[in-house]
Design a protein around this motif. Structure first.
Motif, PDB file in Angstrom:
ATOM      1  N   PRO A 185      47.781 113.037 143.494  1.00 49.16           N
ATOM      2  CA  PRO A 185      48.717 113.745 144.382  1.00 49.16           C
ATOM      3  C   PRO A 185      48.286 113.751 145.839  1.00 49.16           C
ATOM      4  O   PRO A 185      49.095 114.014 146.722  1.00 49.16           O
ATOM      5  N   GLN A 186      46.989 113.481 146.114  1.00 46.81           N
ATOM      6  CA  GLN A 186      46.521 113.468 147.491  1.00 46.81           C
ATOM      7  C   GLN A 186      46.554 112.071 148.101  1.00 46.81           C
ATOM      8  O   GLN A 186      46.232 111.898 149.282  1.00 46.81           O
ATOM      9  N   ASP A 187      46.933 111.046 147.336  1.00 45.92           N
ATOM     10  CA  ASP A 187      46.919 109.661 147.813  1.00 45.92           C
ATOM     11  C   ASP A 187      48.255 109.285 148.458  1.00 45.92           C
ATOM     12  O   ASP A 187      49.279 109.942 148.245  1.00 45.92           O
ATOM     13  N   LEU A 188      48.238 108.194 149.247  1.00 46.85           N
ATOM     14  CA  LEU A 188      49.411 107.780 149.999  1.00 46.85           C
ATOM     15  C   LEU A 188      49.645 106.283 149.881  1.00 46.85           C
ATOM     16  O   LEU A 188      48.703 105.509 149.690  1.00 46.85           O
ATOM     17  N   LEU A 189      50.905 105.876 149.992  1.00 50.37           N
ATOM     18  CA  LEU A 189      51.288 104.467 150.021  1.00 50.37           C
ATOM     19  C   LEU A 189      51.830 104.145 151.410  1.00 50.37           C
ATOM     20  O   LEU A 189      52.685 104.868 151.931  1.00 50.37           O
ATOM     21  N   ILE A 190      51.327 103.050 152.009  1.00 52.06           N
ATOM     22  CA  ILE A 190      51.777 102.597 153.324  1.00 52.06           C
ATOM     23  C   ILE A 190      52.233 101.148 153.215  1.00 52.06           C
ATOM     24  O   ILE A 190      51.452 100.279 152.815  1.00 52.06           O
ATOM     25  N   ASP A 191      53.487 100.884 153.539  1.00 51.09           N
ATOM     26  CA  ASP A 191      54.006  99.519 153.576  1.00 51.09           C
ATOM     27  C   ASP A 191      54.110  99.096 155.039  1.00 51.09           C
ATOM     28  O   ASP A 191      54.830  99.732 155.818  1.00 51.09           O
ATOM     29  N   ILE A 192      53.391  98.036 155.413  1.00 53.91           N
ATOM     30  CA  ILE A 192      53.343  97.586 156.804  1.00 53.91           C
ATOM     31  C   ILE A 192      53.758  96.125 156.875  1.00 53.91           C
ATOM     32  O   ILE A 192      53.313  95.313 156.057  1.00 53.91           O
ATOM     33  N   GLY A 193      54.591  95.773 157.854  1.00 51.88           N
ATOM     34  CA  GLY A 193      54.951  94.369 157.996  1.00 51.88           C
ATOM     35  C   GLY A 193      55.999  94.124 159.054  1.00 51.88           C
ATOM     36  O   GLY A 193      56.451  95.041 159.742  1.00 51.88           O
ATOM     37  N   ILE A 194      56.395  92.861 159.160  1.00 52.87           N
ATOM     38  CA  ILE A 194      57.401  92.456 160.126  1.00 52.87           C
ATOM     39  C   ILE A 194      58.794  92.588 159.519  1.00 52.87           C
ATOM     40  O   ILE A 194      58.946  92.689 158.303  1.00 52.87           O
TER      41      ILE A 194
END
Length: 283
Positions: free
Chosen positions: A67-76
């Motif tokens: 529950p303390q973790d995060l998902l980050i989607d990065i791109g063009i």
């Protein structure tokens, strides 16, 4: 831990260097890189919705997030105008189904926000293919975002997922070179890392006061009085966790809501309004 996903290695390159990530050698399906402290795990998924969804599902199954973790989607992405601009996505739409998804903006940020449309093939404005919906600078287009969200939703709440996109073209480019994409990402690497680093520090902490039975009892009471669904419960826990870690007196806020008659709620709809009010005061 922060799970970072990019479609291309050229999108990941500057973050691998900046965050001092090392290659994960035991994983042969996807290119992966992690920090020594294991607070970052970056995965290169490959292009397209299927590749993105498969990668997110595989990684999160092997390394289950908490529950303390995060998902980050990065791109063009493609956009009508503004090559080089960085956006934080507040709404995603899957082109083939028309389904829409809304990440919950939990943390303060200084980014310009935009909507993102995800499709199965590149946007080619030069061929007259406008996909019918990209008409202004606030509407962006990519081939992974909505798929990452849908796969991620099996493991993360809407408040645990972030989508950062940089406009690389307006649909007129035949093929973007790796060097151009690297340069584009490098331009915003420091700014994005300045956003991610405090989040990683917060996500890696578990406060003693959060673990106390009293806190859990308070959360259970709030969930009951707000008629919380599973998604509402997850969001409520994250809001209170954030308040505890940042020293915000959430108990005083909750007590005041009871005194004003905001709590307990009449039904789930009233509970959603109450949860949004609580979020605004805690965040």
């Amino acid at each position: 831990m922060i799970y970072i996903f990019t479609a291309l290695y050229s999108e990941a390159h500057s973050f691998i260097r900046r965050l001092q990530l090392k290659k994960v050698t035991e994983n042969t399906r996807f290119q992966q890189f992690t920090s020594e402290a294991r607070d970052f795990l970056l995965t290169v998924t490959g292009s397209g919705e299927i590749a993105a969804a498969a990668a997110v599902s595989s990684v999160c199954t092997k390394y289950p997030p908490g529950p303390q973790d995060l998902l980050i989607d990065i791109g063009i992405c493609a956009g009508a105008e503004g090559t080089g601009k960085l956006f934080l996505i507040h709404k995603l739409t899957e082109q083939t189904t028309g389904k829409t998804f809304y990440p919950d903006m939990l943390y303060r940020h200084e980014f310009q926000e935009a909507e993102l449309l995800t499709g199965m093939r590149p946007w080619k404005q030069a061929q007259g293919d406008t996909n019918g919906q990209i008409t202004d600078a606030a509407a962006l287009y990519d081939m992974e975002g909505a798929a990452v969200y849908q796969a991620g939703a099996y493991f993360f709440g809407p408040h645990q997922m972030f989508f950062l996109k940089i406009i690389s073209d307006n649909g007129e480019e035949n093929r973007l070179s790796d060097s151009f994409v690297r340069q584009l990402m490098e331009t915003h690497t420091e700014r994005i890392c300045a956003f991610l680093n405090p989040i990683a520090a917060t996500a890696g902490q578990i406060s003693d006061s959060w673990d106390a039975p009293q806190t859990e009892a308070e959360v259970s009471r709030l969930c009951a009085d707000m008629h919380c669904s599973k998604a509402m419960t997850d969001a409520l826990r994250q809001y209170i966790r954030y308040a505890v870690l940042t020293g915000n007196d959430y108990q005083a806020v909750v007590r005041r809501m009871y005194e004003l008659g905001r709590l307990p709620c009449k039904d789930k709809r009233d509970g959603k309004r109450c949860l949004e009010e609580l979020k605004q005061q805690l965040m």
